[in-house]
Design a protein around this motif. Structure first.
Motif, PDB file in Angstrom:
ATOM      1  N   GLY A 150      62.262  -8.459  97.294  1.00  0.00           N
ATOM      2  CA  GLY A 150      61.934  -8.606  95.880  1.00  0.00           C
ATOM      3  C   GLY A 150      63.058  -9.021  94.981  1.00  0.00           C
ATOM      4  O   GLY A 150      62.898  -9.083  93.758  1.00  0.00           O
ATOM      5  N   GLY A 151      64.232  -9.334  95.542  1.00  0.00           N
ATOM      6  CA  GLY A 151      65.349  -9.750  94.691  1.00  0.00           C
ATOM      7  C   GLY A 151      65.049 -11.023  93.925  1.00  0.00           C
ATOM      8  O   GLY A 151      65.329 -11.119  92.721  1.00  0.00           O
ATOM      9  N   ASP A 152      64.476 -12.005  94.610  1.00  0.00           N
ATOM     10  CA  ASP A 152      64.132 -13.263  93.937  1.00  0.00           C
ATOM     11  C   ASP A 152      63.062 -13.036  92.874  1.00  0.00           C
ATOM     12  O   ASP A 152      63.111 -13.622  91.786  1.00  0.00           O
ATOM     13  CB  ASP A 152      63.640 -14.297  94.955  1.00  0.00           C
ATOM     14  N   PHE A 153      62.085 -12.197  93.206  1.00  0.00           N
ATOM     15  CA  PHE A 153      61.032 -11.898  92.237  1.00  0.00           C
ATOM     16  C   PHE A 153      61.629 -11.250  90.996  1.00  0.00           C
ATOM     17  O   PHE A 153      61.261 -11.577  89.860  1.00  0.00           O
ATOM     18  CB  PHE A 153      59.991 -10.962  92.860  1.00  0.00           C
ATOM     19  N   THR A 154      62.553 -10.331  91.177  1.00  0.00           N
ATOM     20  CA  THR A 154      63.164  -9.622  90.054  1.00  0.00           C
ATOM     21  C   THR A 154      63.947 -10.567  89.168  1.00  0.00           C
ATOM     22  O   THR A 154      63.856 -10.509  87.935  1.00  0.00           O
ATOM     23  CB  THR A 154      64.085  -8.500  90.572  1.00  0.00           C
ATOM     24  N   TYR A 200      70.998  -2.592  70.927  1.00  0.00           N
ATOM     25  CA  TYR A 200      70.163  -2.100  72.010  1.00  0.00           C
ATOM     26  C   TYR A 200      70.434  -2.855  73.299  1.00  0.00           C
ATOM     27  O   TYR A 200      70.766  -4.048  73.280  1.00  0.00           O
ATOM     28  CB  TYR A 200      68.680  -2.238  71.667  1.00  0.00           C
ATOM     29  N   SER A 201      70.260  -2.153  74.404  1.00  0.00           N
ATOM     30  CA  SER A 201      70.370  -2.749  75.731  1.00  0.00           C
ATOM     31  C   SER A 201      69.034  -2.547  76.434  1.00  0.00           C
ATOM     32  O   SER A 201      68.547  -1.419  76.556  1.00  0.00           O
ATOM     33  CB  SER A 201      71.499  -2.084  76.529  1.00  0.00           C
ATOM     34  N   LEU A 202      68.413  -3.648  76.875  1.00  0.00           N
ATOM     35  CA  LEU A 202      67.139  -3.579  77.583  1.00  0.00           C
ATOM     36  C   LEU A 202      67.414  -3.637  79.079  1.00  0.00           C
ATOM     37  O   LEU A 202      67.942  -4.619  79.586  1.00  0.00           O
ATOM     38  CB  LEU A 202      66.226  -4.732  77.168  1.00  0.00           C
ATOM     39  N   GLU A 203      67.087  -2.566  79.789  1.00  0.00           N
ATOM     40  CA  GLU A 203      67.394  -2.442  81.205  1.00  0.00           C
ATOM     41  C   GLU A 203      66.113  -2.131  81.981  1.00  0.00           C
ATOM     42  O   GLU A 203      65.119  -1.683  81.400  1.00  0.00           O
ATOM     43  CB  GLU A 203      68.419  -1.322  81.427  1.00  0.00           C
ATOM     44  N   GLY A 204      66.154  -2.350  83.305  1.00  0.00           N
ATOM     45  CA  GLY A 204      64.958  -2.054  84.083  1.00  0.00           C
ATOM     46  C   GLY A 204      65.194  -2.147  85.573  1.00  0.00           C
ATOM     47  O   GLY A 204      66.229  -2.624  86.042  1.00  0.00           O
ATOM     48  N   SER A 205      64.212  -1.668  86.327  1.00  0.00           N
ATOM     49  CA  SER A 205      64.236  -1.761  87.782  1.00  0.00           C
ATOM     50  C   SER A 205      62.864  -2.204  88.259  1.00  0.00           C
ATOM     51  O   SER A 205      61.858  -2.023  87.566  1.00  0.00           O
ATOM     52  CB  SER A 205      64.610  -0.406  88.405  1.00  0.00           C
ATOM     53  N   VAL A 206      62.843  -2.789  89.464  1.00  0.00           N
ATOM     54  CA  VAL A 206      61.599  -3.330  90.028  1.00  0.00           C
ATOM     55  C   VAL A 206      61.449  -2.830  91.460  1.00  0.00           C
ATOM     56  O   VAL A 206      62.411  -2.802  92.226  1.00  0.00           O
ATOM     57  CB  VAL A 206      61.597  -4.870  90.007  1.00  0.00           C
ATOM     58  N   ARG A 207      60.225  -2.423  91.802  1.00  0.00           N
ATOM     59  CA  ARG A 207      59.870  -2.071  93.180  1.00  0.00           C
ATOM     60  C   ARG A 207      58.699  -2.936  93.615  1.00  0.00           C
ATOM     61  O   ARG A 207      57.754  -3.104  92.835  1.00  0.00           O
ATOM     62  CB  ARG A 207      59.499  -0.586  93.275  1.00  0.00           C
ATOM     63  N   VAL A 208      58.796  -3.486  94.803  1.00  0.00           N
ATOM     64  CA  VAL A 208      57.730  -4.374  95.274  1.00  0.00           C
ATOM     65  C   VAL A 208      57.202  -3.901  96.630  1.00  0.00           C
ATOM     66  O   VAL A 208      57.937  -3.386  97.466  1.00  0.00           O
ATOM     67  CB  VAL A 208      58.222  -5.838  95.393  1.00  0.00           C
ATOM     68  N   GLU A 209      55.896  -4.068  96.796  1.00  0.00           N
ATOM     69  CA  GLU A 209      55.207  -3.878  98.058  1.00  0.00           C
ATOM     70  C   GLU A 209      54.364  -5.129  98.284  1.00  0.00           C
ATOM     71  O   GLU A 209      54.221  -5.947  97.366  1.00  0.00           O
ATOM     72  CB  GLU A 209      54.334  -2.615  98.008  1.00  0.00           C
ATOM     73  N   PRO A 210      53.798  -5.319  99.471  1.00  0.00           N
ATOM     74  CA  PRO A 210      53.037  -6.553  99.739  1.00  0.00           C
ATOM     75  C   PRO A 210      51.944  -6.847  98.708  1.00  0.00           C
ATOM     76  O   PRO A 210      51.686  -8.013  98.394  1.00  0.00           O
ATOM     77  CB  PRO A 210      52.446  -6.303 101.130  1.00  0.00           C
ATOM     78  N   ALA A 211      51.287  -5.810  98.171  1.00  0.00           N
ATOM     79  CA  ALA A 211      50.200  -6.048  97.224  1.00  0.00           C
ATOM     80  C   ALA A 211      50.344  -5.205  95.961  1.00  0.00           C
ATOM     81  O   ALA A 211      49.366  -4.916  95.278  1.00  0.00           O
ATOM     82  CB  ALA A 211      48.841  -5.766  97.891  1.00  0.00           C
TER      83      ALA A 211
END
Length: 266
Positions: A150-154, A200-211
């Motif tokens: 998911g790095g590219d997706f993020t 302000y600082s806008l931060e986030g994290s992403v988790r991906v699964e197949p669907a």
């Protein structure tokens, strides 16, 4: 000239006339808002009232005429005493306009309303608020992917969100709201200095699964060192460009909605 007459006779406490382009811009902004975008009937009624003022400033507007033009009533049998559709829908329009200007449109420089007992719009230009000139600055940080894939997706999500936020904040900047600053990730102390601006600082994290995809986003108040806004966004679909666009749009709407509510500094 017709718009000048509308402005001179109805706007409270202003002498500068409204021009057609200004009124059309106000209409477009309202119709694009979530309160009106999903309500075809309300949008059609508002559009009709504005266009009537633009084209027929001196022509009386009656309940009967609105019922025929907007709600497709049969002029042969239509009786306003038996069919209250116009009164009901204009009442709903008044409430929607009041809600819009109390939330998303609270900083709009021009406001529309339908005075009680009337079917004609009233136009009001607000005086500039000195405080609104101190624009908060938002620094968008690169989101982190915390799953194996998911790095590219993020990275793509951040690019999409960057574009959405830039367009949204640039638009609201002209109305005295907020400025978006997109810069490479660095120490948050590198944000534009100056007390009272709101950094302000806008931060986030992403988790991906197949669907399935989950994005967790938070807005950090740099000066006070605390989270001001936080939300999770889930999508039950494969991760790709369409999902990036969908997530970016939802994040952007939620964040701009937070700022539109005044971003409580208490």
């Amino acid at each position: 000239m017709m718009i000048k007459r509308i402005a001179d006779t109805r706007a409270r406490g202003v002498s500068e006339p409204f021009v057609r382009e200004e009124v059309e811009q106000v209409l477009a902004l309202l119709l694009a808002s979530p309160l009106f975008a999903k309500s075809r009937r309300m949008g059609g009624l508002l559009r009709f009232l504005v266009e009537h003022d633009l084209q027929f400033a001196n022509t009386p507007l009656t309940e009967h005429a609105i019922g025929i033009a907007v709600f497709r009533r049969d002029p042969v049998v239509y009786c306003t005493g038996d069919d209250p559709v116009v009164r009901v829908q204009v009442g709903r329009l008044r409430r929607k306009l009041a809600t819009y200007y109390a939330t998303l449109g609270q900083h709009d420089p021009v406001r529309l309303n339908v005075p009680a007992g009337s079917y004609r719009l009233a136009y009001e230009r607000l005086k500039p608020n000195v405080r609104s000139q101190q624009h908060p600055v938002v620094q968008l940080q690169q989101f982190t992917c915390i799953t194996h894939d998911g790095g590219d997706f993020t990275r793509g999500l951040c690019e999409e969100l960057s574009c959405r936020l830039f367009e949204s904040f640039e638009h609201t900047q002209t109305r005295g709201n907020h400025v978006l600053m997109n810069v490479p990730r660095s120490s948050i102390k590198a944000l534009v200095p100056g007390r009272g601006r709101g950094r302000y600082s806008l931060e986030g994290s992403v988790r991906v699964e197949p669907a399935r995809v989950r994005a967790s986003v938070r807005l950090i108040d740099v000066d006070q060192g605390r989270i001001r806004w936080s939300e999770q966004f889930d999508r039950n679909r494969p991760y790709g460009i369409a999902t990036q666009e969908d997530l970016a749009e939802s994040i952007c709407l939620s964040l701009t909605g937070y700022f539109a509510q005044g971003c409580n500094d208490g």
